[in-house]
Design an enzyme around this catalytic site. Structure first.
Site, mmCIF file in Angstrom:
data_model
loop_
_atom_site.group_PDB
_atom_site.id
_atom_site.type_symbol
_atom_site.label_atom_id
_atom_site.label_comp_id
_atom_site.label_asym_id
_atom_site.label_seq_id
_atom_site.Cartn_x
_atom_site.Cartn_y
_atom_site.Cartn_z
ATOM 1 N N TRP A 134 13.512 -5.894 8.817
ATOM 2 C CA TRP A 134 12.937 -5.076 9.987
ATOM 3 C C TRP A 134 13.074 -5.659 11.276
ATOM 4 O O TRP A 134 12.493 -6.797 11.443
ATOM 5 C CB TRP A 134 11.602 -4.618 9.759
ATOM 6 C CG TRP A 134 10.769 -3.546 10.920
ATOM 7 C CD1 TRP A 134 11.258 -2.591 11.320
ATOM 8 C CD2 TRP A 134 9.658 -3.832 11.691
ATOM 9 N NE1 TRP A 134 10.621 -2.092 12.372
ATOM 10 C CE2 TRP A 134 9.560 -2.875 12.356
ATOM 11 C CE3 TRP A 134 8.551 -4.742 11.574
ATOM 12 C CZ2 TRP A 134 8.187 -2.687 13.169
ATOM 13 C CZ3 TRP A 134 7.360 -4.700 12.155
ATOM 14 C CH2 TRP A 134 7.476 -3.583 13.101
ATOM 15 N N ASP A 215 4.365 -8.954 4.458
ATOM 16 C CA ASP A 215 4.306 -7.893 5.204
ATOM 17 C C ASP A 215 4.352 -6.624 4.263
ATOM 18 O O ASP A 215 5.575 -6.490 3.476
ATOM 19 C CB ASP A 215 5.240 -7.675 6.202
ATOM 20 C CG ASP A 215 5.216 -6.348 7.030
ATOM 21 O OD1 ASP A 215 4.233 -5.757 7.184
ATOM 22 O OD2 ASP A 215 6.185 -6.113 7.811
ATOM 23 N N LYS A 250 2.034 4.967 6.831
ATOM 24 C CA LYS A 250 2.806 5.716 5.854
ATOM 25 C C LYS A 250 1.933 6.101 4.846
ATOM 26 O O LYS A 250 1.659 7.461 4.352
ATOM 27 C CB LYS A 250 3.886 4.974 5.252
ATOM 28 C CG LYS A 250 5.205 4.792 6.223
ATOM 29 C CD LYS A 250 4.994 3.825 7.419
ATOM 30 C CE LYS A 250 6.287 3.671 8.119
ATOM 31 N NZ LYS A 250 6.146 2.699 9.052
#
Length: 400
Positions: A134, A215, A250
């Site tokens: 990312w 993460d 999410k």
């Protein structure tokens, strides 16, 4: 006219993903599909309001609590709930109190607080990220003063992880290098390590005295809440210091509430208290204290057995729909006679897939069919549904 101090300021490039999202919104075509932005959508193409969130918000509204400041580190019950979620309620880390957790502005904020804290205790700080990763990982750590490199991860030939190359790269890192790892549902590839491979990564980090920074933005979207936290629990068992950033954007569909946490695992409780004090100093100088609404929702759910069970059900529904869409896309491409075998999509985890489409093919998808994807070929599988998956498969077949 006098010169301005802003004459030296150049126009920054648009965020590649958010820029695509804006272009999609203004696209006048009736048939169009947005596979670029990382947001879970329902079968109807809408961002859901989870049943558990609806019920919890109702309870919070009825309680009539005032909108006061939260502590710098956030709601204590939220922080303890986070630890039980990522380590397991019976974990030694939780019982010994050798981890400290602070609420953050989403997973991004957790990464930023952790990077800023590490930059104050490391000399000439260096970090490495997976290739690819990312992109904000790089920006966050560079802005904190880190020199950021990469380690091999994705194998374009096999569509899996180039684990031997990854392990060799990690073994060559110098002491105290921060290693940013995707605990599950790797973004952008969707390709994860096995638990056996994670065990080897843990051993290398321990042997070389590296600083793991895991993460986990999609816990529960891969194989389940406990299964997706397997890597974190292996690091906890190893008894070494490490960092965890997690997000509820999410898994609770709370994108706009910016709710996440940073957890630092230390050697003992006394060390954790000292680290916590420094994390609070970093937060105080940045945004002072975190927002309340999203944290109250998550905290309430994580500490209420009835609501927790409802969240598990909501999460399972989302997870299974994503897997269903992976199967539907791979099957449709096969049925349409696509030149490439896309069965690998079903082996990936989470919201994203590296489709192996080239930048030129991605551009054609957008220009000719109104199907928007990231230039790298990453697509958000969670944006597919029964109404658009066949059209998407047809478009992909045509640009191959």
């Amino acid at each position: 006219m006098n010169s301005s101090i802003f004459d030296v300021v150049e126009m920054a490039p648009d965020d590649p993903i958010l820029g695509l999202n804006e272009a999609f919104k203004t696209d006048p075509r009736e048939k169009k599909v947005n596979l670029s932005i990382g947001v879970y959508c329902t079968e109807e193409g809408k961002v859901p309001l989870l049943n558990v969130v609806k019920e919890t918000e109702k309870r919070l509204a009825e309680s009539g609590e005032p909108h006061t400041y939260l502590p710098i580190s956030g709601i204590p019950a939220f922080n303890s709930g986070v630890q039980k979620l990522i380590f397991g309620a019976g974990s030694e880390v939780v019982k010994s109190k050798r981890a400290c957790t602070v609420q953050s502005l989403g997973g991004t904020g957790a990464l930023k607080v952790g990077a800023d804290f590490l930059s104050t205790i490391l000399k000439d700080p260096e970090a490495v990220v997976s290739a690819p990763t990312w992109q904000n990982h790089v920006a966050i750590f560079e802005s904190a003063g880190f020199k950021v490199g990469t380690y091999p991860y994705y194998d374009k030939q096999t569509g899996g992880v180039d684990f031997p190359a990854m392990l060799t790269s990690l073994q060559g890192l110098k002491k105290d290098t921060v290693v940013i790892l995707h605990a599950c549902c790797h973004n952008p590839t969707g390709v994860d390590l096995t638990q056996e491979q994670w065990a080897q990564v843990v051993d290398v980090c321990k042997e070389k005295q590296l600083i793991p920074f895991l993460d986990i933005a999609y816990q529960g979207f891969g194989n389940g809440l406990d299964e997706d936290a397997g890597a974190i629990r292996q690091f906890a068992d190893a008894g070494i210091p490490f960092f965890v950033s997690n997000s509820f954007s999410k898994s609770f569909s709370l994108y706009g509430e910016r709710i996440g946490a940073l957890t630092v695992v230390c050697h003992n409780e006394e060390e954790a208290k000292r680290v916590a004090s420094k994390l609070k100093a970093v937060i105080r100088a940045n945004y002072s204290n975190p927002p309340a609404h999203g944290a109250k929702i998550v905290s309430t759910v994580l500490n209420d057995p009835e609501l927790l069970a409802q969240w598990h059900a909501d999460l399972k529904e989302m997870r299974e729909r994503i897997k269903e869409m992976r199967h539907a896309l791979a099957s449709a491409l096969k049925e349409k006679g696509a030149k490439v075998d896309f069965s690998f999509i079903e082996d990936q985890n989470g919201m994203f897939s590296f489709s192996r489409l080239t930048p030129e093919q991605v551009q054609r998808l957008k220009d000719e069919f109104g199907v928007y994807a990231v230039k790298s070929g990453r697509i958000c599988v969670a944006s597919l549904n029964k109404a658009n998956v066949d059209y998407t498969a047809e478009a992909i077949k045509e640009v191959l």
